[in-house]
Design an enzyme around this catalytic site. Sequence first.
Site, PDB file in Angstrom:
ATOM      1  N   GLY A  46      42.673  43.275  30.891  1.00  0.00           N
ATOM      2  CA  GLY A  46      41.319  43.801  30.793  1.00  0.00           C
ATOM      3  C   GLY A  46      40.380  43.057  31.713  1.00  0.00           C
ATOM      4  CD  GLN A  51      36.072  39.171  32.778  1.00  0.00           C
ATOM      5  OE1 GLN A  51      36.423  40.259  32.369  1.00  0.00           O
ATOM      6  NE2 GLN A  51      36.870  38.117  32.763  1.00  0.00           N
ATOM      7  CB  CYS A  88      39.053  35.041  29.406  1.00  0.00           C
ATOM      8  SG  CYS A  88      37.687  35.822  30.265  1.00  0.00           S
ATOM      9  CG  HIS A 134      33.709  39.651  29.189  1.00  0.00           C
ATOM     10  ND1 HIS A 134      33.424  38.366  29.611  1.00  0.00           N
ATOM     11  CD2 HIS A 134      35.063  39.693  29.072  1.00  0.00           C
ATOM     12  CE1 HIS A 134      34.547  37.667  29.729  1.00  0.00           C
ATOM     13  NE2 HIS A 134      35.561  38.452  29.403  1.00  0.00           N
TER      14      HIS A 134
HETATM   15 ZN    ZN Z   1      37.504  37.906  29.414  1.00  0.00          ZN
END
Ligand code: ZN
Length: 169
Positions: A46, A51, A88, A134
């Site tokens: 994901g 990000q 992550c 997020h």
């Molecule tokens: Zn993440």
Amino acid sequence: MAIRKLRFEGDPILNKNCREVKEMTPRLQELAQDLLDTMYEQNGVGLAAPQVGILRRIAVIDVGEGPYVFVNPRIVETEGEQVGDEGCLSVPGMAGCVRRPMRVVTEAFDINMEPFRVEGEGLFARAMCHEFDHLDGHLYTEKVEGELHEAVYADPDEEDYEEDYETEE
Ligand code: ZN
């Protein structure tokens, strides 16, 4: 297709609230595609827009059931509980134990702004919770129970490496 530069924990952009997508544009569709490309390139399951430094409510997930693009996702139902390690791409090499619902139902829009509803269990449910956090500026590290620890991955290249090595001998 483009691989975007990842933002890492400590970058203030990861703690900001993302803006809703009011209208789909070619630029945002390109962003969604780039999120998928970047996620696959990094072997992630994901990735969310912040990000890669974009404060829009877009996230992508593929836990092996095919790619999903989520625009303005909203979790509308949760059930049960699971406790397990999470990682992550913005916190490379680390993992930590996080409590999440076992089953999650999400309503969102797809890359063409068509509404859809999807139900996920296990890893898919975990990934939805993680990615949508997020979009609200939250990282899983805030929710870790116990210590954050180094991630242990089975290295898929290791066998190839050994074969190469033997060939050289
Ligand atoms: Zn993440």
